[in-house]
Each structure stands twice: as C-alpha cells, then as structure tokens.
Write a protein that holds these residues in place. Structure first.
Motif, PDB file in Angstrom:
ATOM      1  N   GLU A  88       0.836  -1.207   0.000  1.00 49.48           N
ATOM      2  CA  GLU A  88       0.000   0.000   0.000  1.00 49.48           C
ATOM      3  C   GLU A  88       0.868   1.253   0.000  1.00 49.48           C
ATOM      4  O   GLU A  88       0.602   2.220  -0.734  1.00 49.48           O
ATOM      5  CB  GLU A  88      -0.912  -0.001   1.233  1.00 49.48           C
ATOM      6  CG  GLU A  88      -1.793   1.243   1.338  1.00 49.48           C
ATOM      7  CD  GLU A  88      -2.554   1.307   2.646  1.00 49.48           C
ATOM      8  OE1 GLU A  88      -3.278   2.315   2.838  1.00 49.48           O
ATOM      9  OE2 GLU A  88      -2.407   0.397   3.491  1.00 49.48           O
ATOM     10  N   LEU A  89       1.929   1.249   0.835  1.00 50.35           N
ATOM     11  CA  LEU A  89       2.826   2.397   0.902  1.00 50.35           C
ATOM     12  C   LEU A  89       3.502   2.632  -0.442  1.00 50.35           C
ATOM     13  O   LEU A  89       3.578   3.776  -0.917  1.00 50.35           O
ATOM     14  CB  LEU A  89       3.875   2.170   1.992  1.00 50.35           C
ATOM     15  CG  LEU A  89       4.954   3.255   2.112  1.00 50.35           C
ATOM     16  CD1 LEU A  89       4.323   4.591   2.497  1.00 50.35           C
ATOM     17  CD2 LEU A  89       6.016   2.846   3.138  1.00 50.35           C
ATOM     18  N   LYS A  90       3.980   1.571  -1.063  1.00 51.70           N
ATOM     19  CA  LYS A  90       4.638   1.708  -2.362  1.00 51.70           C
ATOM     20  C   LYS A  90       3.690   2.310  -3.400  1.00 51.70           C
ATOM     21  O   LYS A  90       4.071   3.193  -4.163  1.00 51.70           O
ATOM     22  CB  LYS A  90       5.138   0.338  -2.837  1.00 51.70           C
ATOM     23  CG  LYS A  90       6.330  -0.199  -2.085  1.00 51.70           C
ATOM     24  CD  LYS A  90       6.685  -1.615  -2.517  1.00 51.70           C
ATOM     25  CE  LYS A  90       7.031  -1.713  -3.983  1.00 51.70           C
ATOM     26  NZ  LYS A  90       7.388  -3.081  -4.387  1.00 51.70           N
ATOM     27  N   GLN A  91       2.452   1.838  -3.413  1.00 49.52           N
ATOM     28  CA  GLN A  91       1.489   2.329  -4.401  1.00 49.52           C
ATOM     29  C   GLN A  91       1.131   3.789  -4.151  1.00 49.52           C
ATOM     30  O   GLN A  91       0.998   4.576  -5.089  1.00 49.52           O
ATOM     31  CB  GLN A  91       0.232   1.458  -4.384  1.00 49.52           C
ATOM     32  CG  GLN A  91      -0.720   1.717  -5.546  1.00 49.52           C
ATOM     33  CD  GLN A  91      -0.070   1.446  -6.888  1.00 49.52           C
ATOM     34  OE1 GLN A  91       0.506   0.377  -7.098  1.00 49.52           O
ATOM     35  NE2 GLN A  91      -0.153   2.408  -7.800  1.00 49.52           N
ATOM     36  N   LEU A  92       0.974   4.166  -2.870  1.00 48.98           N
ATOM     37  CA  LEU A  92       0.667   5.549  -2.542  1.00 48.98           C
ATOM     38  C   LEU A  92       1.778   6.488  -3.008  1.00 48.98           C
ATOM     39  O   LEU A  92       1.515   7.541  -3.597  1.00 48.98           O
ATOM     40  CB  LEU A  92       0.471   5.699  -1.030  1.00 48.98           C
ATOM     41  CG  LEU A  92      -0.890   5.308  -0.456  1.00 48.98           C
ATOM     42  CD1 LEU A  92      -0.833   5.302   1.065  1.00 48.98           C
ATOM     43  CD2 LEU A  92      -1.969   6.277  -0.929  1.00 48.98           C
ATOM     44  N   LEU A  93       3.013   6.100  -2.732  1.00 49.13           N
ATOM     45  CA  LEU A  93       4.154   6.926  -3.132  1.00 49.13           C
ATOM     46  C   LEU A  93       4.276   6.985  -4.650  1.00 49.13           C
ATOM     47  O   LEU A  93       4.593   8.033  -5.230  1.00 49.13           O
ATOM     48  CB  LEU A  93       5.440   6.384  -2.513  1.00 49.13           C
ATOM     49  CG  LEU A  93       5.530   6.503  -0.990  1.00 49.13           C
ATOM     50  CD1 LEU A  93       6.744   5.747  -0.465  1.00 49.13           C
ATOM     51  CD2 LEU A  93       5.597   7.961  -0.558  1.00 49.13           C
ATOM     52  N   LEU A  94       4.003   5.853  -5.294  1.00 45.83           N
ATOM     53  CA  LEU A  94       4.059   5.808  -6.755  1.00 45.83           C
ATOM     54  C   LEU A  94       3.014   6.746  -7.366  1.00 45.83           C
ATOM     55  O   LEU A  94       3.322   7.526  -8.285  1.00 45.83           O
ATOM     56  CB  LEU A  94       3.828   4.371  -7.225  1.00 45.83           C
ATOM     57  CG  LEU A  94       4.151   4.040  -8.681  1.00 45.83           C
ATOM     58  CD1 LEU A  94       5.644   4.145  -8.928  1.00 45.83           C
ATOM     59  CD2 LEU A  94       3.677   2.634  -9.013  1.00 45.83           C
ATOM     60  N   ASP A  95       1.791   6.684  -6.850  1.00 43.91           N
ATOM     61  CA  ASP A  95       0.724   7.549  -7.361  1.00 43.91           C
ATOM     62  C   ASP A  95       1.032   9.017  -7.101  1.00 43.91           C
ATOM     63  O   ASP A  95       0.753   9.884  -7.944  1.00 43.91           O
ATOM     64  CB  ASP A  95      -0.619   7.172  -6.714  1.00 43.91           C
ATOM     65  CG  ASP A  95      -1.104   5.799  -7.149  1.00 43.91           C
ATOM     66  OD1 ASP A  95      -0.613   5.298  -8.177  1.00 43.91           O
ATOM     67  OD2 ASP A  95      -1.962   5.225  -6.449  1.00 43.91           O
ATOM     68  N   TRP A  96       1.596   9.304  -5.927  1.00 37.13           N
ATOM     69  CA  TRP A  96       1.946  10.681  -5.581  1.00 37.13           C
ATOM     70  C   TRP A  96       2.985  11.243  -6.555  1.00 37.13           C
ATOM     71  O   TRP A  96       2.828  12.357  -7.069  1.00 37.13           O
ATOM     72  CB  TRP A  96       2.475  10.728  -4.148  1.00 37.13           C
ATOM     73  CG  TRP A  96       3.097  12.044  -3.766  1.00 37.13           C
ATOM     74  CD1 TRP A  96       2.526  13.277  -3.839  1.00 37.13           C
ATOM     75  CD2 TRP A  96       4.421  12.241  -3.265  1.00 37.13           C
ATOM     76  NE1 TRP A  96       3.417  14.237  -3.400  1.00 37.13           N
ATOM     77  CE2 TRP A  96       4.581  13.632  -3.044  1.00 37.13           C
ATOM     78  CE3 TRP A  96       5.468  11.387  -2.961  1.00 37.13           C
ATOM     79  CZ2 TRP A  96       5.763  14.174  -2.546  1.00 37.13           C
ATOM     80  CZ3 TRP A  96       6.646  11.924  -2.460  1.00 37.13           C
ATOM     81  CH2 TRP A  96       6.783  13.300  -2.262  1.00 37.13           C
ATOM     82  N   ILE A  97       4.027  10.471  -6.821  1.00 34.82           N
ATOM     83  CA  ILE A  97       5.068  10.925  -7.753  1.00 34.82           C
ATOM     84  C   ILE A  97       4.469  11.163  -9.137  1.00 34.82           C
ATOM     85  O   ILE A  97       4.752  12.181  -9.789  1.00 34.82           O
ATOM     86  CB  ILE A  97       6.206   9.884  -7.836  1.00 34.82           C
ATOM     87  CG1 ILE A  97       6.929   9.788  -6.496  1.00 34.82           C
ATOM     88  CG2 ILE A  97       7.195  10.242  -8.943  1.00 34.82           C
ATOM     89  CD1 ILE A  97       7.949   8.664  -6.436  1.00 34.82           C
ATOM     90  N   ASN A  98       3.648  10.233  -9.586  1.00 33.00           N
ATOM     91  CA  ASN A  98       3.048  10.389 -10.915  1.00 33.00           C
ATOM     92  C   ASN A  98       2.118  11.593 -10.993  1.00 33.00           C
ATOM     93  O   ASN A  98       2.038  12.261 -12.035  1.00 33.00           O
ATOM     94  CB  ASN A  98       2.315   9.106 -11.306  1.00 33.00           C
ATOM     95  CG  ASN A  98       3.260   8.008 -11.736  1.00 33.00           C
ATOM     96  OD1 ASN A  98       4.320   8.274 -12.313  1.00 33.00           O
ATOM     97  ND2 ASN A  98       2.901   6.764 -11.465  1.00 33.00           N
ATOM     98  N   ASP A  99       1.416  11.883  -9.907  1.00 27.71           N
ATOM     99  CA  ASP A  99       0.565  13.079  -9.880  1.00 27.71           C
ATOM    100  C   ASP A  99       1.414  14.342  -9.965  1.00 27.71           C
ATOM    101  O   ASP A  99       1.066  15.292 -10.676  1.00 27.71           O
ATOM    102  CB  ASP A  99      -0.270  13.112  -8.599  1.00 27.71           C
ATOM    103  CG  ASP A  99      -1.418  12.108  -8.621  1.00 27.71           C
ATOM    104  OD1 ASP A  99      -1.743  11.609  -9.718  1.00 27.71           O
ATOM    105  OD2 ASP A  99      -1.972  11.812  -7.540  1.00 27.71           O
ATOM    106  N   GLU A 100       2.528  14.353  -9.241  1.00 22.02           N
ATOM    107  CA  GLU A 100       3.397  15.533  -9.233  1.00 22.02           C
ATOM    108  C   GLU A 100       4.035  15.773 -10.600  1.00 22.02           C
ATOM    109  O   GLU A 100       4.244  16.917 -11.014  1.00 22.02           O
ATOM    110  CB  GLU A 100       4.496  15.377  -8.168  1.00 22.02           C
ATOM    111  CG  GLU A 100       4.009  15.411  -6.735  1.00 22.02           C
ATOM    112  CD  GLU A 100       3.510  16.791  -6.331  1.00 22.02           C
ATOM    113  OE1 GLU A 100       3.856  17.782  -7.023  1.00 22.02           O
ATOM    114  OE2 GLU A 100       2.767  16.889  -5.339  1.00 22.02           O
ATOM    115  N   LEU A 101       4.365  14.687 -11.304  1.00 22.44           N
ATOM    116  CA  LEU A 101       5.101  14.810 -12.560  1.00 22.44           C
ATOM    117  C   LEU A 101       4.216  14.651 -13.792  1.00 22.44           C
ATOM    118  O   LEU A 101       4.728  14.553 -14.912  1.00 22.44           O
ATOM    119  CB  LEU A 101       6.229  13.770 -12.596  1.00 22.44           C
ATOM    120  CG  LEU A 101       7.253  13.864 -11.459  1.00 22.44           C
ATOM    121  CD1 LEU A 101       8.319  12.794 -11.611  1.00 22.44           C
ATOM    122  CD2 LEU A 101       7.889  15.247 -11.399  1.00 22.44           C
TER     123      LEU A 101
END
Length: 366
Positions: A88-101
């Motif tokens: 869950e943590l990995k997916q949250l961080l992945l989605d956050w990075i993709n939203d930012e970029l």
C-alpha cells in the motif's frame, strides 16, 4: 564363478523444486568465472544466507556475495516484501510521484527500477521545491549516474536539513543506485512528510531486513526490523468517514450540485469586494479567498500584513490556509477536517470540507 559388474552409483536427480535460487546463482557465477576467489566467496555467501538464522533465501543477485572486508549489504526478506501495508505504501508513493510529474508527462512504474539513477528524483525535487538542479539531463554510465545522483541527494539533504555529520543515513548514493527499496522508501517518505503530500501514509509499516556483512573474510548475517513509517499525526490524520467520502465514492453525479451551491454561497460574499469564484477546484488552494471570506463573513477587515496577498511559494500558501483555519477557530467553528497542505495541493475533498463547514454556519445570514 563369474560375478556381475558392480553398477555405477547413480546420483539421485535433484528435484527442481528443491533447487534454491541461490543454487542457480552459484551455477551462473561458476560458469561466468573460473576464478577460485569468486567461487569461494559465492560458497561463503550461500552458507551465510542459508544458515538457520535466515530461513528464507533472499535474492542477492549474481554479485551479491562479492563484498569487501566490513562491507555490508541488505535486502528485504522475501515474505516481508509481500506485506500488504508495504504494498500500500509503495502504491501511494508511486501515485503521488506520478501526480506531481503528470504535467511533464513522466510516468513512474516501479520505484526501484525508475528512481535509482537520479533522473526522476531530480524532476521530483525540482517540482516540489520550485527550484532547478544543475546536472546533465541524461547519463548512461554508472559513474555518470552516481555523480548526478550525488548532486540530487545533496540538494535533498539540504532541503530536509540533514546535517553533513549524519553518519547513519537512511539513504545514500550507493544504496539508492543499488535499487535498495528500504533506502528509496525512507527517502520518499521523508520528502512526502516535508512537502506535506496529500496522501495519508499507512501507520507502522515495518519490514524484516536481512543484513550480510563480511568480517574477517567470512560473511555473517543478521535479521533486523526496519521501521519505514510510524504513527504520525502530521501525516496520518485519522478522521471518520463523512458525507463527502460517501459523495465521492457512491454519488459522484451529485458532486456538481454540491459544488454549485458552495460557489453561490462564497460568491455572495466575495462579490462585495468585486471578486468571484469560477473554478472551485483551483481558486482556494493559495488561501487568499479563504482569508478574505472569513473577514467578510465575520464582518471585519483582515490586515494585509497578516497573510500573503499574492503567494508564490508552497510555504506562503500553507501559511495563508493555516491563517484562515485559525480565523475559523476564533469564530467558534470546529477545526477543519483537513490539513492546510491538502488544500494547497488541490485536494478537492479537503477544500469542499472546509467550505461546507463555513456554509453550515453562515448560510442563514448569507
């Protein structure tokens, strides 16, 4: 009397299921190099990892056992890697990075494979910090990648106020470049906390890590528990589900009706000073309209030195929203069920919660 020839002993065929991954690695390593030292190191590594202290053989890679004296290497225990909270943590961080970029059309698919060379980290810190990191755009060599990564991490450490004397860093050039997931997660969690990412990190994410170190020419292993996140109110607000959760999850068709009502409510006040909201999703994120709205609703003038009328930085916008929240509490409203950072980061649900809080108190007099 003639005797029958003694049959040649037959070595029982090893069941493929019993063949560990480390056995396969050993075979590959011996095929690639006949050097005695390499073979001995591989055997030492196999023995160390398959010792009773480590019931599951982690994947070290073909060169995983070639350690210098006192050098240390670590990896997540395979079963721990599959932990649902870690995923869950990995997916949250992945989605956050993709939203930012997203505006740069950058898509990250795997934290370990996509972040190790510093390219994505550079873009992320530039976006989050509103700055420019002067490094070569693309570099293919390992030396070039590490040089670039070193510059990027120096900027990150400076932003996060990591002292140069910090000896036990949770991340380093070598650990990030070697695709160490624990180091990458520590780095991203620190960035998410510092920049108030609009995500709620799962509490108490811990992983079991197998650490291999070479001492006196022999490889030794130990198991340690690595804490990635703890319970932190600053990043893990625990609010009960409310009407907006239900609205977003089960009645998105009614969302526009709610937004229209709120726009009508705020514009009735803002029109008094010749201001108008046309885009509720974006026009409250810098806190200016929230501050002015509180002054209009409570019938007082907010001095301009109290907030940033034309904020340009993330910190200035957070200051404005926090100031508006303070004014709401002074007016007797309950503290908003949102973080200032959530509003600044254009989290629509958080913005709606804040505005609806005002609507329920002031709609009669508005």
């Amino acid at each position: 009397m003639a005797t029958s020839p003694t049959p040649n002993p037959v070595t029982p065929k090893k069941d493929k299921k019993d063949e560990s991954f480390l056995d396969k690695i050993g075979t590959i390593t011996r095929k690639k190099s006949k050097a005695k030292e390499v073979t001995e190191l591989q055997e030492e590594g196999k023995y160390a990892i398959e010792a009773p202290t480590s019931p599951t053989a982690p994947d070290l890679g073909p060169d995983g056992y070639l350690l210098d004296e006192s050098e240390e290497r670590s990896m997540i225990e395979p079963r721990s890697r599959e932990d649902p909270k870690l995923q869950e943590l990995k997916q949250l961080l992945l989605d956050w990075i993709n939203d930012e970029l997203a505006e740069q059309r950058i898509i990250v698919k795997d934290l370990e494979e996509d972040l190790f060379d510093g390219q994505i980290l550079q873009k992320l810190i530039e976006k989050l910090g509103g700055l420019r990191v002067e490094v070569p755009e693309v570099t293919q060599t390992e030396i070039g990648q590490k040089q670039k990564l070193r510059v990027v991490l120096e900027v990150v450490n400076r932003i996060l106020s990591v002292p140069p004397s910090w000896n036990q860093k949770k991340w380093s050039v070598d650990s990030i470049h070697s695709k160490n997931l624990v180091a990458i997660l520590h780095l991203l969690v620190a960035l998410a906390r510092h920049f108030r990412a609009p995500i709620r990190l799962p509490d108490n994410v811990c992983v079991q890590v197998v650490v291999v170190q070479k001492k006196d020419g022999l490889l030794q292993t130990k198991n340690v528990i690595e804490e990635i996140t703890s319970y932190n109110e600053d990043t893990s607000y625990r609010f009960e589900r409310d009407a907006f959760d239900t609205l977003f999850d089960h009645a998105p068709d009614k969302l526009n009706v709610v937004k229209k009502s709120l726009v009508t409510f705020v514009n009735k006040q803002l029109n008094k000073v010749n201001l108008e909201v046309t885009d509720l999703d974006n026009q409250f994120h810098d806190g200016v309209f929230l501050v002015l709205l509180m002054g209009l609703l409570e019938n007082y003038f907010v001095t301009l030195h109290s907030f940033h009328l034309t904020p340009t930085t993330f910190e200035q916008k957070v200051h404005n929203v926090q100031f508006a929240f303070d004014l709401m509490e002074e007016a007797g409203l309950a503290r908003p069920k949102a973080r200032p950072e959530d509003v600044v980061n254009l989290d629509l649900k958080s913005t709606l919660r804040v505005l609806y809080n005002l609507f329920t108190k002031y709609k009669a007099g508005a």
